[in-house]
Design a protein around this motif. Structure first.
Motif, PDB file in Angstrom:
ATOM      1  N   ILE A  76       0.835  -1.210   0.000  1.00 13.25           N
ATOM      2  CA  ILE A  76       0.000   0.000   0.000  1.00 13.25           C
ATOM      3  C   ILE A  76       0.862   1.250   0.000  1.00 13.25           C
ATOM      4  N   MET A  77       1.878   1.279   0.873  1.00 13.32           N
ATOM      5  CA  MET A  77       2.745   2.456   0.974  1.00 13.32           C
ATOM      6  C   MET A  77       3.454   2.735  -0.346  1.00 13.32           C
ATOM      7  N   PHE A  78       4.008   1.696  -0.945  1.00  9.44           N
ATOM      8  CA  PHE A  78       4.775   1.877  -2.184  1.00  9.44           C
ATOM      9  C   PHE A  78       3.850   2.189  -3.359  1.00  9.44           C
ATOM     10  N   LEU A 123       7.777  10.817  -1.777  1.00 14.26           N
ATOM     11  CA  LEU A 123       8.381  10.719  -0.454  1.00 14.26           C
ATOM     12  C   LEU A 123       7.439  11.240   0.633  1.00 14.26           C
ATOM     13  N   PHE A 124       6.731  12.330   0.313  1.00 13.74           N
ATOM     14  CA  PHE A 124       5.791  12.893   1.287  1.00 13.74           C
ATOM     15  C   PHE A 124       4.713  11.880   1.645  1.00 13.74           C
ATOM     16  N   LEU A 125       4.085  11.283   0.625  1.00 18.41           N
ATOM     17  CA  LEU A 125       3.006  10.336   0.885  1.00 18.41           C
ATOM     18  C   LEU A 125       3.525   9.071   1.550  1.00 18.41           C
ATOM     19  N   PHE A 126       4.703   8.609   1.134  1.00 18.11           N
ATOM     20  CA  PHE A 126       5.289   7.403   1.728  1.00 18.11           C
ATOM     21  C   PHE A 126       5.496   7.593   3.225  1.00 18.11           C
ATOM     22  N   PHE A 127       6.079   8.720   3.603  1.00 12.22           N
ATOM     23  CA  PHE A 127       6.339   8.958   5.027  1.00 12.22           C
ATOM     24  C   PHE A 127       5.071   9.347   5.788  1.00 12.22           C
ATOM     25  N   PHE A 383      -6.277  -1.197   6.687  1.00 12.00           N
ATOM     26  CA  PHE A 383      -5.028  -0.446   6.788  1.00 12.00           C
ATOM     27  C   PHE A 383      -4.792  -0.106   8.250  1.00 12.00           C
ATOM     28  N   SER A 384      -3.669  -0.581   8.789  1.00  9.41           N
ATOM     29  CA  SER A 384      -3.366  -0.388  10.212  1.00  9.41           C
ATOM     30  C   SER A 384      -2.752   0.980  10.446  1.00  9.41           C
ATOM     31  N   GLY A 385      -3.535   2.004  10.159  1.00 13.05           N
ATOM     32  CA  GLY A 385      -3.047   3.355  10.327  1.00 13.05           C
ATOM     33  C   GLY A 385      -4.093   4.363   9.927  1.00 13.05           C
ATOM     34  N   ARG A 386      -3.755   5.636  10.097  1.00 15.06           N
ATOM     35  CA  ARG A 386      -4.620   6.740   9.673  1.00 15.06           C
ATOM     36  C   ARG A 386      -3.731   7.856   9.138  1.00 15.06           C
ATOM     37  N   VAL A 387      -4.144   8.413   8.010  1.00 18.10           N
ATOM     38  CA  VAL A 387      -3.397   9.497   7.381  1.00 18.10           C
ATOM     39  C   VAL A 387      -4.367  10.635   7.097  1.00 18.10           C
ATOM     40  N   GLY A 388      -4.267  11.712   7.848  1.00 21.42           N
ATOM     41  CA  GLY A 388      -5.095  12.890   7.623  1.00 21.42           C
ATOM     42  C   GLY A 388      -6.481  12.833   8.222  1.00 21.42           C
ATOM     43  N   ILE A 389      -7.011  11.642   8.434  1.00 27.84           N
ATOM     44  CA  ILE A 389      -8.318  11.446   9.075  1.00 27.84           C
ATOM     45  C   ILE A 389      -8.060  10.738  10.397  1.00 27.84           C
ATOM     46  N   TRP A 390      -8.044  11.503  11.474  1.00 23.61           N
ATOM     47  CA  TRP A 390      -7.569  10.975  12.751  1.00 23.61           C
ATOM     48  C   TRP A 390      -8.698  10.358  13.565  1.00 23.61           C
ATOM     49  N   PRO A 391      -8.381   9.444  14.490  1.00 25.59           N
ATOM     50  CA  PRO A 391      -9.421   8.833  15.325  1.00 25.59           C
ATOM     51  C   PRO A 391     -10.137   9.893  16.166  1.00 25.59           C
ATOM     52  N   GLU A 392     -11.443   9.744  16.271  1.00 23.12           N
ATOM     53  CA  GLU A 392     -12.276  10.833  16.795  1.00 23.12           C
ATOM     54  C   GLU A 392     -13.065  10.464  18.045  1.00 23.12           C
ATOM     55  N   ILE A 393     -13.113  11.403  18.956  1.00 21.40           N
ATOM     56  CA  ILE A 393     -14.031  11.396  20.098  1.00 21.40           C
ATOM     57  C   ILE A 393     -14.908  12.633  19.915  1.00 21.40           C
ATOM     58  N   THR A 394     -16.186  12.430  19.708  1.00 24.83           N
ATOM     59  CA  THR A 394     -17.095  13.554  19.472  1.00 24.83           C
ATOM     60  C   THR A 394     -17.772  13.962  20.774  1.00 24.83           C
ATOM     61  N   VAL A 395     -17.840  15.259  21.011  1.00 32.92           N
ATOM     62  CA  VAL A 395     -18.590  15.793  22.141  1.00 32.92           C
ATOM     63  C   VAL A 395     -19.620  16.771  21.598  1.00 32.92           C
ATOM     64  N   ILE A 396     -20.896  16.476  21.820  1.00 35.44           N
ATOM     65  CA  ILE A 396     -21.998  17.296  21.313  1.00 35.44           C
ATOM     66  C   ILE A 396     -22.735  17.934  22.475  1.00 35.44           C
ATOM     67  N   GLU A 397     -22.905  19.236  22.401  1.00 36.76           N
ATOM     68  CA  GLU A 397     -23.693  19.951  23.400  1.00 36.76           C
ATOM     69  C   GLU A 397     -25.019  20.364  22.767  1.00 36.76           C
ATOM     70  N   LEU A 398     -26.129  19.972  23.416  1.00 37.96           N
ATOM     71  CA  LEU A 398     -27.446  20.339  22.949  1.00 37.96           C
ATOM     72  C   LEU A 398     -27.842  21.678  23.554  1.00 37.96           C
ATOM     73  N   LYS A 399     -28.277  22.599  22.707  1.00 39.82           N
ATOM     74  CA  LYS A 399     -28.665  23.933  23.183  1.00 39.82           C
ATOM     75  C   LYS A 399     -30.061  24.275  22.660  1.00 39.82           C
ATOM     76  N   ARG A 400     -30.781  24.992  23.478  1.00 38.44           N
ATOM     77  CA  ARG A 400     -32.118  25.447  23.099  1.00 38.44           C
ATOM     78  C   ARG A 400     -32.029  26.842  22.504  1.00 38.44           C
ATOM     79  N   LYS A 401     -32.633  27.041  21.339  1.00 33.42           N
ATOM     80  CA  LYS A 401     -32.605  28.362  20.702  1.00 33.42           C
ATOM     81  C   LYS A 401     -33.432  29.360  21.500  1.00 33.42           C
TER      82      LYS A 401
END
Length: 401
Positions: A76-78, A123-127, A383-401
């Motif tokens: 994949i890398m190459f 080289l950029f994408l490989f690394f 693919f045992s990795g992430r490139v540019g799309i990082w693992p996420e923890i979402t925090v959502i706050e609900l608000k009243r208009k």
């Protein structure tokens, strides 16, 4: 377990790969015409090809192992990096062809600067891939959203939800790094915690080493979960259906051990200061990934205008059944896409190859007064990795208009 291997597609792809490399070598020799460049280049290509073919042959009689993962990731890398290099060469060669005129057979020489740019991108994408494999897959990010609703019950103004999705515990190799993600979740001190499916890759036993990690997660109004497409064990061969069903039942028990209330086409009422919101969860429903979930069953005995939060693993369900549902579902929380674990989200640019498959694949989308959030995933698979799309923890706050 014996798998049947079709040699035709393997042979076709091998020929394509060799021709691609021959073209790439032609560009590389503009910078390094010395005779030793060619044998070194083909030696590297041969090693990758042999590794990959050996891995595929071994896969016919065994489950994927460390050797298989090494071969796949080297390829994949190459291959991905070389494709970028070749695209630059093609652009330069197209310009040479046009500049020379289509009736001529002698083109101006390749521009050295074009080859240099291509090599720099290679080289950029490989690394970048290398970084994604070693560190990026555990580079957890907390992404916060504040969402406003006209009809949010007053008692829930400021109510917070932490969401994670797609743990894929069978892919983890570093418990200490996973714990860092758990610690980030705990630091959010949200009112509610939800997990939106794919706890494992295939088998229930994959989560067992991490029960002590994820069971640390606690929230005042509870921890709730649903199943994703991988949780049903559809992607491995079982001796019989009874064993497969037993695996799913064991996985459901592990949800209990984690302290997660698993919602299976059902809902619960969350009460606060005499007011309530509905939290519903369905089994996996996704175009091309099994349409098991029953939304109407999950919403039975709820009122059309009650404030509802839905847990649904695959965002294609929101497009197909949720955003125009007669019963208003204010907020849907999904995952599944992982952002394909590869893409770019910088300087206002948001792109991943997964956008070719999913209309909305990460973050917030609002339509028809309903909101969808697609979590980019906590874990990884394939693919045992992430490139540019990082693992996420979402925090959502609900608000009243």
């Amino acid at each position: 377990m014996k798998r049947r291997l079709s040699l035709v597609p393997v042979a076709i792809f091998t020929i394509f790969f060799l021709l691609l490399n021959a073209y790439a070598l032609g560009g590389l020799q503009v910078l390094a015409p010395q005779t030793y460049v060619q044998p070194i280049f083909w030696l590297v290509v041969a090693v990758i090809v042999v590794l990959m073919i050996t891995a595929v042959i071994r896969l016919q009689s065994r489950e994927p192992d460390q050797f298989f993962m090494l071969a796949v990731h080297a390829f994949i890398m190459f291959f991905a990096s070389e494709l970028l290099f070749v695209v630059v060469l093609l652009l330069n060669d197209s310009y040479r062809l046009i500049n020379a005129g289509f009736h001529h057979f002698i083109f101006p020489p390749r521009a050295i600067v074009a080859v240099e740019i291509g090599l720099a991108l290679f080289l950029f994408l490989f690394f970048a891939f290398l970084y994604g494999m070693l560190w990026g897959k555990y580079a957890y990010r907390v992404i916060k959203h504040t969402l406003y609703f006209d009809d949010l019950p007053k008692a829930f103004d400021g109510f917070t939800i932490t969401q994670i999705s797609d743990v894929h515990a069978g892919s983890f190799t570093n418990p200490n790094e996973v714990q860092k993600g758990i610690d980030l979740i705990k630091k959010q001190h949200s009112d509610l915690f939800v997990f939106t499916g794919d706890l494992v890759n295939n088998k229930a036993e994959e989560i067992k080493p991490y029960i002590g990690h994820f069971s640390q997660i606690k929230a005042k109004y509870g921890q709730f979960s649903i199943l994703g497409n991988h949780d049903y064990g559809d992607y491995v061969k079982w001796e019989n259906d009874l064993i497969k069903k037993g695996n799913l039942q064991q996985l459901k028990k592990y949800h209990q051990e984690l302290g997660f209330r698993l919602l299976l086409d059902e809902h619960v009422e969350l009460e606060k200061e005499g007011e309530k919101i509905i939290l519903a969860g369905i089994e996996n429903w996704g175009l091309g990934f099994g349409e098991r979930g029953d939304l109407q069953k999950a919403l039975i005995n709820t009122k059309t205008d009650e404030f509802k939060v839905l847990l649904s693993h695959d965002p294609s369900h929101w497009e197909a059944q949720v955003k125009n549902n007669p019963s208003k579902i204010h907020l849907t929380l999904s995952g599944h896409t992982h952002g394909m674990q590869f893409g770019i989200e910088l300087f206002g640019i948001k792109w991943s190859p997964v956008s070719l498959r999913y209309k909305h694949w990460a973050g917030i989308k609002e339509e028809n007064g309903r909101i969808l959030n697609v979590n980019r995933g906590f874990g990884f698979i394939g693919f045992s990795g992430r490139v540019g799309i990082w693992p996420e923890i979402t925090v959502i706050e609900l608000k009243r208009k």
